[in-house]
Motif scaffolding. Structure first.
Motif, PDB file in Angstrom:
ATOM      1  N   MET A   1       5.911 -37.368   1.227  1.00 46.80           N
ATOM      2  CA  MET A   1       7.210 -38.048   1.093  1.00 46.80           C
ATOM      3  C   MET A   1       6.980 -39.531   0.810  1.00 46.80           C
ATOM      4  O   MET A   1       6.120 -40.156   1.426  1.00 46.80           O
ATOM      5  N   GLU A   2       7.759 -40.069  -0.136  1.00 50.81           N
ATOM      6  CA  GLU A   2       7.647 -41.487  -0.440  1.00 50.81           C
ATOM      7  C   GLU A   2       8.145 -42.339   0.723  1.00 50.81           C
ATOM      8  O   GLU A   2       9.114 -41.993   1.407  1.00 50.81           O
ATOM      9  N   LYS A   3       7.464 -43.473   0.913  1.00 51.38           N
ATOM     10  CA  LYS A   3       7.878 -44.438   1.911  1.00 51.38           C
ATOM     11  C   LYS A   3       8.394 -45.674   1.200  1.00 51.38           C
ATOM     12  O   LYS A   3       7.752 -46.171   0.279  1.00 51.38           O
ATOM     13  N   THR A   4       9.571 -46.154   1.585  1.00 51.87           N
ATOM     14  CA  THR A   4      10.162 -47.348   0.976  1.00 51.87           C
ATOM     15  C   THR A   4       9.914 -48.550   1.879  1.00 51.87           C
ATOM     16  O   THR A   4      10.193 -48.509   3.075  1.00 51.87           O
ATOM     17  N   ILE A   5       9.375 -49.621   1.285  1.00 47.40           N
ATOM     18  CA  ILE A   5       9.082 -50.850   2.017  1.00 47.40           C
ATOM     19  C   ILE A   5       9.829 -51.976   1.320  1.00 47.40           C
ATOM     20  O   ILE A   5       9.614 -52.234   0.135  1.00 47.40           O
TER      21      ILE A   5
ATOM     22  N   GLY B   1       1.320 -51.283   1.738  1.00 54.17           N
ATOM     23  CA  GLY B   1       1.765 -49.912   1.668  1.00 54.17           C
ATOM     24  C   GLY B   1       0.996 -49.024   2.632  1.00 54.17           C
ATOM     25  O   GLY B   1       0.074 -49.452   3.321  1.00 54.17           O
ATOM     26  N   SER B   2       1.389 -47.765   2.628  1.00 56.37           N
ATOM     27  CA  SER B   2       0.699 -46.762   3.434  1.00 56.37           C
ATOM     28  C   SER B   2      -0.390 -46.107   2.580  1.00 56.37           C
ATOM     29  O   SER B   2      -0.660 -46.528   1.459  1.00 56.37           O
TER      30      SER B   2
ATOM     31  N   GLY C   1       0.036 -43.186   1.465  1.00 56.44           N
ATOM     32  CA  GLY C   1       0.781 -42.234   0.661  1.00 56.44           C
ATOM     33  C   GLY C   1       1.431 -42.921  -0.532  1.00 56.44           C
ATOM     34  O   GLY C   1       1.056 -44.023  -0.929  1.00 56.44           O
ATOM     35  N   ASP C   2       2.438 -42.263  -1.096  1.00 56.33           N
ATOM     36  CA  ASP C   2       3.159 -42.787  -2.264  1.00 56.33           C
ATOM     37  C   ASP C   2       4.304 -43.670  -1.789  1.00 56.33           C
ATOM     38  O   ASP C   2       5.233 -43.184  -1.144  1.00 56.33           O
ATOM     39  N   ASP C   3       4.222 -44.966  -2.127  1.00 48.25           N
ATOM     40  CA  ASP C   3       5.189 -45.928  -1.620  1.00 48.25           C
ATOM     41  C   ASP C   3       6.048 -46.502  -2.732  1.00 48.25           C
ATOM     42  O   ASP C   3       5.620 -46.596  -3.892  1.00 48.25           O
TER      43      ASP C   3
ATOM     44  N   ASP D   1       1.876 -45.565  -6.201  1.00 40.45           N
ATOM     45  CA  ASP D   1       2.939 -46.450  -5.735  1.00 40.45           C
ATOM     46  C   ASP D   1       3.747 -47.037  -6.883  1.00 40.45           C
ATOM     47  O   ASP D   1       3.255 -47.192  -8.006  1.00 40.45           O
TER      48      ASP D   1
END
Length: 272
Positions: A1-5, A16-17, A19-21, A39
């Motif tokens: 799951m994408e993470k939004t920052i 970022g993490s 993962g896919d950010d 990302d």
């Protein structure tokens, strides 16, 4: 799951993490590191420094004078090919402003946008790996989408000039002001040992064929020529007599006449 920052006002440092950010920072002179994962990074207004990290990243500098890297950055060692698996096919977009876009390992695409942009190459031999679209050991050329000699510059990271020492593998052919010391543009039979040669009278199947048509070339020289297979202008690096490694395409040059009409000069080729 994408993470939004999401960044806030002012100048921020965002990470970022693994993962896919999706990382967005609208204002400020920011430091953004996407880390691992594929990302999408938008740096917004300001003079930003952005690292995509490992993965297939989309990096947008937006407004300001930005430094954009699809990978881990100029000062970090290369990741061995089996580890990256060809997964560093990055897209960098400078946007308005005077940006520096750094080509890394992989099949990168660099778009400078408006302003006086610098396209920086640290390696003339991008690491091959497995690419899901092109198979194992695919040629990992960088594509420069919008090179404009009236305002843009190529820069080649040479051992002894940058801070990364042996991690840079271009030969230092810098003259005063770090501009290339000898340059030639014209018919192949007029070239004789210049360190950057632009061939404008006919096309070639690859860089080695171009090298065979000029005289006096040596390891460390750079040849710009029109490739009649890909129908793009290519940049190649001479590794030994009559042998060239191509490392970049000029995506906006689609004919030999167009390459000749660019009017490339020594001031378009710098060492850093």
């Amino acid at each position: 799951m994408e993470k939004t920052i999401q960044g806030g006002q002012g100048s921020n440092s965002l990470f970022g993490s693994n993962g896919d950010d999706v990382i967005v920072d609208p204002t400020g002179n920011d430091w953004i590191d996407g880390r691992a994962g594929s990302d999408s990074i938008s740096a917004g207004e300001g003079n930003d420094r952005v690292f995509g990290g490992v993965g297939n990243d989309h990096v947008f500098g937006d407004e300001g004078n930005d430094y954009l890297y699809g990978d881990l950055g100029r000062g970090n060692p290369r990741i061995p090919a089996p580890a990256i698996l060809g997964a560093d096919n990055d897209k960098l977009y400078g946007g308005p402003g005077d940006d520096a876009l750094f080509a890394g390992d992989g099949r990168d695409s660099l778009t400078g946008g408006a302003g006086h942009d610098t396209f920086v190459f640290q390696f003339h031999n991008p690491l091959p790996g497995f690419d899901q679209n092109y198979g194992p050991n695919a040629e990992d050329h960088t594509t420069i989408v919008d090179f404009d000699p009236a305002q843009d510059t190529f820069a080649f990271d040479a051992v002894g000039l940058g801070s990364d020492g042996l991690e840079a593998n271009f030969v230092n052919h810098a003259g005063p002001g770090n501009q290339v010391d000898t340059f030639y543009s014209g018919p192949a039979n007029g070239a004789n040992g210049e360190h950057v040669v632009v061939i404008t009278d006919h096309s070639f199947a690859d860089g080695s064929a171009a090298a065979r048509d000029i005289s006096g070339e040596a390891a460390g020289d750079i040849i710009a020529y029109f490739d009649n297979r890909t129908m793009t202008a290519d940049l190649g690096y001479v590794t030994s007599e009559n042998h060239v490694e191509d490392f970049a395409h000029l995506g906006n040059v689609q004919s030999l006449l167009h390459l000749a009409g660019l009017g490339l000069t020594a001031s378009d080729f710098m060492f850093c």
